[in-house]
Design an enzyme around this catalytic site. Structure first.
Site, mmCIF file in Angstrom:
data_model
loop_
_atom_site.group_PDB
_atom_site.id
_atom_site.type_symbol
_atom_site.label_atom_id
_atom_site.label_comp_id
_atom_site.label_asym_id
_atom_site.label_seq_id
_atom_site.Cartn_x
_atom_site.Cartn_y
_atom_site.Cartn_z
ATOM 1 N N GLU A 1 -26.547 -1.522 20.962
ATOM 2 C CA GLU A 1 -26.817 -0.104 20.772
ATOM 3 C C GLU A 1 -25.784 0.687 21.565
ATOM 4 O OE1 GLU A 1 -31.611 0.305 20.224
ATOM 5 O OE2 GLU A 1 -30.894 -0.079 22.248
ATOM 6 N N SER B 1 -31.536 -0.406 29.208
ATOM 7 C CA SER B 1 -32.314 -0.572 27.983
ATOM 8 C C SER B 1 -33.199 0.625 27.678
ATOM 9 C CB SER B 1 -33.187 -1.830 28.090
ATOM 10 O OG SER B 1 -34.062 -1.735 29.201
ATOM 11 N N ASN C 1 -36.217 -0.616 21.927
ATOM 12 C CA ASN C 1 -37.304 -0.619 22.906
ATOM 13 C C ASN C 1 -38.305 0.499 22.679
ATOM 14 O OD1 ASN C 1 -36.995 -2.920 24.613
ATOM 15 N ND2 ASN C 1 -35.130 -1.995 25.409
ATOM 16 N N HIS D 1 -25.819 -1.161 25.083
ATOM 17 C CA HIS D 1 -26.994 -1.992 25.338
ATOM 18 C C HIS D 1 -26.944 -3.286 24.518
ATOM 19 C CE1 HIS D 1 -31.583 -2.658 24.861
ATOM 20 N NE2 HIS D 1 -31.121 -3.328 25.896
#
Length: 506
Positions: free
Chosen positions: A157, A124, A195, A145
């Protein structure tokens, strides 16, 4: 090289926690034969049981046929050893979020798997280039991800390392679509898109609570009900796990050369140190369990409002709120002030926050000031936050009475620069603009990622367009002046739009 990733490709998933088992379930539902491996066979068995329970729940709800459930489960089997993964054409790693274990795993896999096999890491926040370091063929390593829970979250992602074969990006994008996912290509920078951009959502909330502005339950309520976020930051951290959220914060902080903007907050660190990790331990910011009592947010008591509300010709963002109050039967007249977004009743002025504290603003503009927080939609919001200077404080109950006529509760906040929703939204927009500036990531991809990956009500750049880039930049400038910190520095992509009619979309 050509990469053939079809339903006939055997998929190996390594790591049988909630994320790994979820990815295995998605692969099996898409028709793949799936091998689920964990260093502890018992953990892999639990992962398989978790998949079975989820699918059987879908059968009970009428979302899945019983026979289809059996067929999906029949396509998944536990692989006790790494050697049992031979023949897999795609390996997805979902183990501990640490660099060295990931590197060791992929180096071991490279000698076991065929030359055409694709190596995907579900990291992540760790650099995909770093994970691929030491491989003989780093071009077949890619970041893929997923978001938890993988069977339900639509976003993935796709992250390429320096050596990743561009053809692999196209192949994985096509496979993502076949698995029912929306794929965005994210930059191989700390935190990728989601993130990275989401850091202020948690960080600003913890700073607000530490400053004594409001309790976690009130910050959550304002961001959930006024901001229309799916969950408040504190309840979301409890759901994710405070240790998991802290780990991502630490990873991004280290990877950005310890930029103070991303520094983990001591409040979260202390809770992790004492084992309060959220729902999974029964206690985090909140307590859980049968006997746990959730704290209740407090509204300002509503007094009867009998005055006339005086408003300017230009209402700006407050126009929907004024029309709602008018529709509720309140007397509203237009005053002669030329300044926008200033409402008056009695000796009090009511204004939308611009990022300054009420103390600073009333000292410059005169006393008797109440600052309102932002709401995503003043037409629908059921709560608004506000703070007042000492002269206006006795009139907060009258304002609560006025808002109550339109079904809106008022939450009192201690004086703080930017309040809660406005401050959070502007910081999110700035972070998105910063990512856009330095990586070239498309604004549309950032907004899609944040809406699908975190269930934000609006992409942060679209929100900046709605507020106006000049307003967002002004709020950030005032925050930086108030705190004297570089964490509120404006992104170049935001500053370049501040003095023009330009916007991120359009």
């Amino acid at each position: 090289m050509s990469y053939e990733l079809t339903a006939s490709t055997r998929v190996a998933v390594i790591g049988a926690g909630s994320m790994g088992s979820g990815i295995a379930q998605v692969a099996a539902q898409s028709g793949h034969q799936v091998l689920l491996h964990d260093t502890q066979v018992a953990a892999a068995e639990r992962g398989l049981a978790r998949i079975a329970a989820d699918l059987e729940g879908a059968v009970r709800r009428g979302k899945l046929a019983d026979q289809e459930c059996k067929e999906i489960l029949g396509r998944i089997r536990v692989a006790a050893r790494l050697e049992d993964l031979e023949g897999a054409g795609l390996v997805v790693e979902a183990i501990v979020e640490k660099l060295e274990p990931k590197q060791c795993l992929f180096r071991a896999l490279e000698s076991l798997l065929p030359e055409h096999a694709v190596l995907a890491t579900n990291t992540s926040s760790i650099s995909v280039t770093a994970v691929a370091q030491g491989l003989r063929r780093p071009e077949r390593m890619i970041g893929w991800h997923f978001f938890n829970p993988a069977p339900r979250m639509k976003l993935v992602e796709i992250v390429r390392g320096v050596e990743t074969d561009p053809a692999l990006v196209s192949a994985l994008r096509a496979l993502s679509v076949a698995w029912g996912k929306t794929a965005v290509e994210a930059p191989n920078t700390p935190g990728f898109i989601v993130n990275r951009v989401a850091r202020p959502y948690y960080a600003e909330a913890m700073r607000l609570v530490s400053e004594g502005v409001a309790a976690p339950v009130e910050v959550d309520r304002l961001l959930r009900e006024a901001g229309k976020f799916a969950m408040g930051p504190f309840e979301l951290m409890d759901l994710i796990g405070l240790d998991v959220n802290l780990s991502v914060s630490e990873s991004v902080f280290q990877a950005t050369a310890f930029d103070p903007r991303y520094a983990p907050h001591v409040l979260q660190q202390e809770l992790v140190r004492c084992g309060r990790l959220g729902r999974k331990t029964g206690r985090g910011f909140y307590s859980y369990g049968e006997d746990a009592e959730r704290p209740v947010p407090v509204n300002v008591a509503a007094a009867h409002f009998s005055e006339s509300l005086r408003v300017p010709a230009k209402l700006g963002l407050l126009a929907p709120l004024v029309e709602r109050l008018r529709a509720a039967g309140n007397a509203i007249t237009q005053h002669s002030r030329s300044i926008e977004e200033i409402l008056d009743f009695g000796p009090v002025r009511v204004a939308l926050t611009d990022g300054r504290s009420v103390a600073e603003r009333s000292a410059q503009d005169g006393k008797g000031l109440i600052l309102l927080d932002l709401a995503l939609d003043y037409n629908e919001t059921k709560v608004i936050g506000a703070t007042a200077d000492s002269a206006a404080l006795p009139h907060m109950e009258a304002l609560a009475g006025l808002l109550a006529t339109a079904g809106i509760a008022l939450v009192a906040l201690k004086d703080v620069a930017g309040l809660v929703v406005m401050r959070t939204v502007c910081c999110l927009a700035n972070e998105a603009a910063d990512l856009m500036t330095w990586t070239g990531t498309k604004g549309a991809d950032i907004d899609i990622a944040m809406q699908l990956g975190t269930a934000y009500p609006r992409g942060p750049l679209a929100w900046a367009d709605g507020l106006g880039c000049a307003r967002v930049a002004t709020v950030l400038t005032h925050l930086q002046a108030h705190y004297g910190e570089t964490r509120y520095r404006r992104a170049p992509a935001l500053s370049s739009r501040q003095h023009s009619r330009g916007c991120f979309h359009g």
